[in-house]
Scaffold this motif. Sequence first.
Motif, PDB file in Angstrom:
ATOM      1  N   TYR A 189       0.821  -1.218   0.000  1.00  0.00           N
ATOM      2  CA  TYR A 189       0.000   0.000   0.000  1.00  0.00           C
ATOM      3  C   TYR A 189       0.850   1.261   0.000  1.00  0.00           C
ATOM      4  O   TYR A 189       0.376   2.322  -0.428  1.00  0.00           O
ATOM      5  N   CYS A 190       2.099   1.180   0.471  1.00  0.00           N
ATOM      6  CA  CYS A 190       3.000   2.317   0.303  1.00  0.00           C
ATOM      7  C   CYS A 190       3.189   2.602  -1.184  1.00  0.00           C
ATOM      8  O   CYS A 190       3.153   3.757  -1.623  1.00  0.00           O
ATOM      9  N   VAL A 191       3.390   1.544  -1.955  1.00  0.00           N
ATOM     10  CA  VAL A 191       3.525   1.700  -3.410  1.00  0.00           C
ATOM     11  C   VAL A 191       2.207   2.174  -4.011  1.00  0.00           C
ATOM     12  O   VAL A 191       2.166   3.099  -4.833  1.00  0.00           O
ATOM     13  N   PHE A 192       1.103   1.578  -3.590  1.00  0.00           N
ATOM     14  CA  PHE A 192      -0.213   1.838  -4.161  1.00  0.00           C
ATOM     15  C   PHE A 192      -0.628   3.298  -3.986  1.00  0.00           C
ATOM     16  O   PHE A 192      -1.246   3.898  -4.878  1.00  0.00           O
ATOM     17  N   TYR A 193      -0.277   3.880  -2.821  1.00  0.00           N
ATOM     18  CA  TYR A 193      -0.664   5.265  -2.541  1.00  0.00           C
ATOM     19  C   TYR A 193       0.489   6.249  -2.759  1.00  0.00           C
ATOM     20  O   TYR A 193       0.284   7.359  -3.255  1.00  0.00           O
ATOM     21  N   GLY A 194       1.692   5.874  -2.361  1.00  0.00           N
ATOM     22  CA  GLY A 194       2.805   6.804  -2.390  1.00  0.00           C
ATOM     23  C   GLY A 194       3.363   7.086  -3.773  1.00  0.00           C
ATOM     24  O   GLY A 194       3.672   8.245  -4.107  1.00  0.00           O
ATOM     25  N   PHE A 195       3.515   6.062  -4.599  1.00  0.00           N
ATOM     26  CA  PHE A 195       4.097   6.257  -5.925  1.00  0.00           C
ATOM     27  C   PHE A 195       3.220   7.142  -6.813  1.00  0.00           C
ATOM     28  O   PHE A 195       3.725   8.090  -7.441  1.00  0.00           O
ATOM     29  N   VAL A 250       1.197   3.735 -13.460  1.00  0.00           N
ATOM     30  CA  VAL A 250       1.154   2.667 -12.451  1.00  0.00           C
ATOM     31  C   VAL A 250       0.374   1.446 -12.920  1.00  0.00           C
ATOM     32  O   VAL A 250       0.336   0.436 -12.220  1.00  0.00           O
ATOM     33  N   LEU A 251      -0.224   1.509 -14.104  1.00  0.00           N
ATOM     34  CA  LEU A 251      -0.985   0.362 -14.599  1.00  0.00           C
ATOM     35  C   LEU A 251      -0.143  -0.902 -14.701  1.00  0.00           C
ATOM     36  O   LEU A 251      -0.632  -2.001 -14.405  1.00  0.00           O
ATOM     37  N   PRO A 252       1.155  -0.833 -15.093  1.00  0.00           N
ATOM     38  CA  PRO A 252       1.967  -2.056 -15.128  1.00  0.00           C
ATOM     39  C   PRO A 252       2.102  -2.755 -13.784  1.00  0.00           C
ATOM     40  O   PRO A 252       2.381  -3.955 -13.751  1.00  0.00           O
ATOM     41  N   VAL A 253       1.920  -2.032 -12.677  1.00  0.00           N
ATOM     42  CA  VAL A 253       2.006  -2.677 -11.362  1.00  0.00           C
ATOM     43  C   VAL A 253       0.989  -3.816 -11.272  1.00  0.00           C
ATOM     44  O   VAL A 253       1.309  -4.941 -10.855  1.00  0.00           O
ATOM     45  N   SER A 254      -0.249  -3.526 -11.688  1.00  0.00           N
ATOM     46  CA  SER A 254      -1.298  -4.547 -11.632  1.00  0.00           C
ATOM     47  C   SER A 254      -1.161  -5.557 -12.759  1.00  0.00           C
ATOM     48  O   SER A 254      -1.373  -6.760 -12.561  1.00  0.00           O
ATOM     49  N   LEU A 264       7.848   3.631 -16.226  1.00  0.00           N
ATOM     50  CA  LEU A 264       7.093   2.425 -16.588  1.00  0.00           C
ATOM     51  C   LEU A 264       7.877   1.168 -16.207  1.00  0.00           C
ATOM     52  O   LEU A 264       7.287   0.171 -15.756  1.00  0.00           O
ATOM     53  N   LEU A 265       9.191   1.203 -16.397  1.00  0.00           N
ATOM     54  CA  LEU A 265      10.025   0.067 -16.003  1.00  0.00           C
ATOM     55  C   LEU A 265       9.968  -0.149 -14.497  1.00  0.00           C
ATOM     56  O   LEU A 265       9.841  -1.288 -14.018  1.00  0.00           O
ATOM     57  N   VAL A 266      10.036   0.950 -13.732  1.00  0.00           N
ATOM     58  CA  VAL A 266       9.928   0.847 -12.275  1.00  0.00           C
ATOM     59  C   VAL A 266       8.582   0.241 -11.884  1.00  0.00           C
ATOM     60  O   VAL A 266       8.504  -0.639 -11.011  1.00  0.00           O
ATOM     61  N   SER A 267       7.507   0.686 -12.531  1.00  0.00           N
ATOM     62  CA  SER A 267       6.171   0.152 -12.241  1.00  0.00           C
ATOM     63  C   SER A 267       6.104  -1.342 -12.526  1.00  0.00           C
ATOM     64  O   SER A 267       5.506  -2.111 -11.758  1.00  0.00           O
ATOM     65  N   ALA A 268       6.708  -1.754 -13.633  1.00  0.00           N
ATOM     66  CA  ALA A 268       6.688  -3.177 -13.984  1.00  0.00           C
ATOM     67  C   ALA A 268       7.403  -4.007 -12.922  1.00  0.00           C
ATOM     68  O   ALA A 268       6.922  -5.071 -12.505  1.00  0.00           O
ATOM     69  N   VAL A 269       8.551  -3.523 -12.446  1.00  0.00           N
ATOM     70  CA  VAL A 269       9.294  -4.251 -11.407  1.00  0.00           C
ATOM     71  C   VAL A 269       8.500  -4.272 -10.103  1.00  0.00           C
ATOM     72  O   VAL A 269       8.489  -5.277  -9.384  1.00  0.00           O
ATOM     73  N   LEU A 270       7.814  -3.172  -9.797  1.00  0.00           N
ATOM     74  CA  LEU A 270       6.999  -3.117  -8.576  1.00  0.00           C
ATOM     75  C   LEU A 270       5.866  -4.139  -8.603  1.00  0.00           C
ATOM     76  O   LEU A 270       5.377  -4.561  -7.553  1.00  0.00           O
ATOM     77  N   ALA A 273       0.617   1.443   6.379  1.00  0.00           N
ATOM     78  CA  ALA A 273       1.221   2.116   5.235  1.00  0.00           C
ATOM     79  C   ALA A 273       0.903   3.607   5.255  1.00  0.00           C
ATOM     80  O   ALA A 273       1.777   4.442   4.958  1.00  0.00           O
ATOM     81  N   ALA A 274      -0.335   3.944   5.598  1.00  0.00           N
ATOM     82  CA  ALA A 274      -0.716   5.362   5.674  1.00  0.00           C
ATOM     83  C   ALA A 274       0.131   6.092   6.704  1.00  0.00           C
ATOM     84  O   ALA A 274       0.579   7.227   6.478  1.00  0.00           O
ATOM     85  N   ALA A 275       0.371   5.436   7.850  1.00  0.00           N
ATOM     86  CA  ALA A 275       1.204   6.052   8.885  1.00  0.00           C
ATOM     87  C   ALA A 275       2.652   6.172   8.422  1.00  0.00           C
ATOM     88  O   ALA A 275       3.311   7.191   8.661  1.00  0.00           O
TER      89      ALA A 275
END
Length: 474
Positions: free
Chosen positions: A302-308, A327-331, A381-387, A429-431
């Motif tokens: 969720y740090c990635v999901f909200y922070g990135f 961030v679409l490549p993350v999913s 996009l590459l970072v998102s894919a690795v995430l 993650a929010a905290a």
Amino acid sequence: MPRTHDPKKDSDAEHLPVSGADAPELPGRFIAPIAFGTVLQPLNSSMIAVALVSIREVFDAGTSVTWLVSALYLATAVAAPAMGRVADVLGPRRTSLAGLLLVGATSALAPFAPDVPTLVVCRILIGIGTAAQYPCGVAMVRHAADRLRARPNNALAALAVCSQVTAALGPTLGGLLVGAFGWSGVFWVNVPLTVVGALVILWRGPADPSARRDRGRLAALWRVDPVGIVLFAAAITALMFWLLSLGETVQWWWLAVAVPAAALTAWWGLRARDPFLDVRLLGRRALSFTYVRTIVTYTAFYCVFYGFPQWLEESRGLGPVGAGLVVLPVSAVGVVSTLLANRLQRRRGPRAALVVGTAALCAAGLLLTVPGAGSPVLLLLLVSAVLGVPNGFNNMGNQRAMYAVTPAERMGAASGLYRTSQYVGANLAAALLALVIGENATDLGLHRMGLSIAALAAVLLATSLVAALRERRA
């Protein structure tokens, strides 16, 4: 009265599900009805984000609309294990159908709500109904797999894929619905989805185990352990409110409520004859550690999901649409990694998937220290894919580990606690984001977030490697 030790019951509890390499996979005709209902929770949690502005304008509301998000998370965290316990006692198929009915009826009435507080109540009811679907789905998988002597891998992978895809598509679908029907569209869409889901379950869903004939319905409902559920609900609600306060002014009095409520929940679990929260089951190191590992994993997720995305908008200047596309490549990669993890643990078991997943999460966290405000979109996009790589491996590994050590008669409640662990991770993650990023997501904040994720993953990787070595020596 305290429960007496029953060796036969303990022996039954140690029975593991069928997982031999020669066993067939659960037939595909069962997978669709089991997985379909599980799309409702991630869909409803992500669609609402694009409707908040419209709701604020229509009701002339302020920040109170954010409770439409928090209410569903809180309701799901509390209700998931409770509905799972109901499924264990009354049957997962009928419990899933009851949850779908609650979601459909509430969603049909929500657009007529006169104010935001009424909408919040509707979101709570929707959260309870959607919370039933995942634990009921896992329980149906377990009952069907045990009855047919089949492996559950493909069915569990389908549950994971459905969650990943719908969470990613939720904002896009929500935007289309709000554009076509206004804010009420994010509620209306649940009505046909629940109708179709109920019909599919009635048509193809695995039947519930035969009910005991020597107990009446009232006795069966008492076996759900309402006292234990109330105590657990008080403990987890207070804990979630405390976690939510960590990003601002810490409200310690919530923790002062959570700790004694948790102690009472444990005390009751040890004394009740058929408790909602079986503390002795949590005494199994493999299961309790799976929940802890899930909390840590989802804190990073969720740090990635909200922070990135926040950094992409505020520092990289991509805007909401651009950030969403980046961030679409993350999913997308997460779906692929789920399928790969499914194949890996068929041969090597869940431990191998967890080692790969935590190693990939550590690498992804370190990679987040590379981008800056001037980084090209191709690098992002590459970072998102690795995430996206660790998501599938960690999700499948933790889910399969929980499944493997839980007795069939407790599968619903155990799966619900697994879901609760995810939402505890979301609030942590929010905290953490408030600590390392703050109000504005700068490059330094992103890099701190990446190092924090890498540190969490390194701890998980070390524990997974140690456990793997112990298993090899045994």
